[in-house]
Design a protein around this motif. Structure first.
Motif, mmCIF file in Angstrom:
data_model
loop_
_atom_site.group_PDB
_atom_site.id
_atom_site.type_symbol
_atom_site.label_atom_id
_atom_site.label_comp_id
_atom_site.label_asym_id
_atom_site.label_seq_id
_atom_site.Cartn_x
_atom_site.Cartn_y
_atom_site.Cartn_z
ATOM 1 N N GLN A 6 -2.479 3.848 -14.039
ATOM 2 C CA GLN A 6 -2.385 3.474 -15.462
ATOM 3 C C GLN A 6 -2.865 4.592 -16.377
ATOM 4 O OE1 GLN A 6 -0.711 1.308 -16.809
ATOM 5 N NE2 GLN A 6 -0.528 -0.486 -15.485
ATOM 6 N N GLU A 7 -3.823 5.381 -15.906
ATOM 7 C CA GLU A 7 -4.316 6.476 -16.747
ATOM 8 C C GLU A 7 -3.233 7.548 -16.886
ATOM 9 O OE1 GLU A 7 -8.092 8.145 -15.558
ATOM 10 O OE2 GLU A 7 -7.979 9.650 -17.152
ATOM 11 N N GLU A 24 -6.290 6.865 -11.627
ATOM 12 C CA GLU A 24 -5.546 5.609 -11.519
ATOM 13 C C GLU A 24 -4.143 5.753 -12.129
ATOM 14 O OE1 GLU A 24 -6.479 2.707 -10.023
ATOM 15 O OE2 GLU A 24 -8.124 3.984 -9.322
ATOM 16 N N TYR A 38 4.965 7.153 -10.330
ATOM 17 C CA TYR A 38 4.704 5.872 -10.986
ATOM 18 C C TYR A 38 5.788 5.678 -12.043
ATOM 19 C CZ TYR A 38 0.181 7.035 -8.934
ATOM 20 O OH TYR A 38 -0.821 7.424 -8.075
#
Ligand code: THU
Length: 123
Positions: free
Chosen positions: A4-5, A2, A101
């Motif tokens: 966010q990880e 993911e 990201y």
């Protein structure tokens, strides 16, 4: 993995930044095809132009460690800035069009690709 990880790993790198002169720490986390996470942070020098950006530290380090294929990269700054021109060129050449990201250090992030950031790359 993911976003966010991967971003949370970029935050770890950001906390290691040597950004004494700009006070602008940047963290990068590069996910390899094998699932390894290679970190980078900006490292500044008293001889200012000698400074190296977080993105290039991560990519060059990954290459030095034998990784050549990548899945994604997370970047974190205090304001969600996009990579500089030099890093865009290196991202284009060495990671391909992976998702980037771009995080603002406050749980916000956007996703983009280098083909959007550098539509007419050299080479
Ligand atoms: N910096 C990065 O690490 N990545 C970029 O894409 C742009 C700028 C660093 C270089 C310098 O240490 C600080 O941010 C301020 O420019």
């Amino acid at each position: 993995m993911e976003p966010q990880e991967l971003i949370s790993h970029a935050v770890i790198a950001q906390n290691r930044a040597a950004a004494t002169y700009s006070n602008y720490p940047v963290g990068a986390a590069l996910l390899t095809e094998e699932g390894e996470i290679i970190l980078g942070c900006n490292v500044e020098s008293k001889a200012y132009p000698t400074t190296l950006c977080a993105e290039r530290v991560a990519i060059f380090s990954a290459i030095a460690q034998g990784y050549v294929q990548f899945k994604a990269m997370a970047l974190v700054t205090k304001d969600g800035a996009y990579p500089c021109g030099s890093c865009r060129q290196i991202i284009h050449e060495y990671t391909g069009n992976i998702p980037l990201y771009i995080a603002d250090g406050n749980n916000g992030f956007s996703t983009c690709t280098v083909s959007k950031l550098l539509p007419y790359p050299f080479g």
